[in-house]
Motif scaffolding. Sequence first.
Motif, PDB file in Angstrom:
ATOM      1  N   SER A 207      11.482  14.588 -10.656  1.00  0.00           N
ATOM      2  CA  SER A 207      11.165  13.849  -9.425  1.00  0.00           C
ATOM      3  C   SER A 207       9.999  14.496  -8.685  1.00  0.00           C
ATOM      4  O   SER A 207       9.445  13.914  -7.755  1.00  0.00           O
ATOM      5  N   PHE A 241      -1.027   5.508  -6.859  1.00  0.00           N
ATOM      6  CA  PHE A 241      -0.095   6.575  -6.510  1.00  0.00           C
ATOM      7  C   PHE A 241      -0.803   7.579  -5.608  1.00  0.00           C
ATOM      8  O   PHE A 241      -2.029   7.675  -5.606  1.00  0.00           O
ATOM      9  N   ASN A 269       7.756  11.791  -7.488  1.00  0.00           N
ATOM     10  CA  ASN A 269       8.084  10.804  -8.511  1.00  0.00           C
ATOM     11  C   ASN A 269       9.540  10.371  -8.352  1.00  0.00           C
ATOM     12  O   ASN A 269      10.373  10.568  -9.253  1.00  0.00           O
ATOM     13  N   LEU A 274       6.587   7.981 -13.545  1.00  0.00           N
ATOM     14  CA  LEU A 274       5.530   8.838 -14.065  1.00  0.00           C
ATOM     15  C   LEU A 274       6.132   9.789 -15.091  1.00  0.00           C
ATOM     16  O   LEU A 274       7.082  10.521 -14.799  1.00  0.00           O
TER      17      LEU A 274
END
Length: 379
Positions: A207, A241, A269, A274
């Motif tokens: 993450s 992003f 993330n 990703l």
Amino acid sequence: MKLSKSAWIIAVLVLAGGAYVYVQGKNAKPAMDRYRLAEVVRGDLVRNVSANGTLNPVVLVNVGTQVSGVVKALHVDYNQKVKAGQILLELDPALLQAQIAQSSANVTRAQAALKLAQTLAMRQHNLLKLDYVARQDVDQADDVVAGARAQLAVAQAQLVRDQTNLAYSVIRSPVSGTVIDRSVDVGQTVAASFQTPTLFKIGQDLSKMQIDTTVAEADVGGIKVGQPARFTVDAFPDRNFEGKVRQIRLNPTSQQNVVTYDVVVAVDNPDFVLLPGMTAYVNIEIDRRNNVLLVPNAALRFKPTEETDKSADKPHRPAGTGVYVLQAGKPVAIKLQSGMTDNKQTEVVSGALAAGNEVIVGDKQAEQNDKSKQTQRLF
């Protein structure tokens, strides 16, 4: 009356000149149609440094082995989540168990040798009290005891080492995370004699990701920790992003006399879209101007053609930075002071321009003439 040869020549030249003037006048375009114009606007100007990089987990642990052996069992696979201390793999322990048995036997033998040496030494000490043996014999007996005690310590250390190696045959995860890569299968022989082999790669927390980018030395001076960054990936070309510069590594890389630096961009993330290894196309924002007057860079590059310069109303060329506007159908120069640019638009710091003004960015007639000349050269 017959005309002389020179008179004929003059007449032909006059007719040709008249025809040229007629054609040029017919082909001449009004100023609004001849020039390409662009509007001066107000807006935000952002200066970026572009770079490509690769997405990686913030912490990527390579799990290896300190002992050799045959893979007996695999307990995890790709993409599987694991916890710290969880068993990942087991090696066949047969050889290691045999070494432990041998070391245990060596310990038992060393203990017996020490016990015998101590018994003999005690006997020598008792005989010395009765003056039946020399002091040298007692010293030799004590030396044998010390040697036997040392041999026992060596055997015990060997046993501890073999027991540790047996424990190393069970590979456990050092961190909690996700299995990114698995390099072995059941039945494969793992050799750790010269270099520790990598069995698994575990990303600690997917993450939180990072982009490892390379930035040229000409651009790295404008990059600071904490600057915002935007990037795209091929998997989601229509999605932008965001991240922030986390680190500028001081270790340079030089290839073919081109020096680059590693710049690490931290990325959240939360939805895990990703993936490690994706190529990221990064724009790092190094400067910004909000609500400023903007002029296209094409207007700064425009210069009137020689034909316009030779006209009666020759435009004045500004000293320094300037642009041209149309006044009464003629290009007129306006001097201005420029500021930051993003290579498409430039900030106007001062000058006689306002939002809504139109500046000249191109001459259609000159461009057509250039194309005609290029075509003629081809033939």
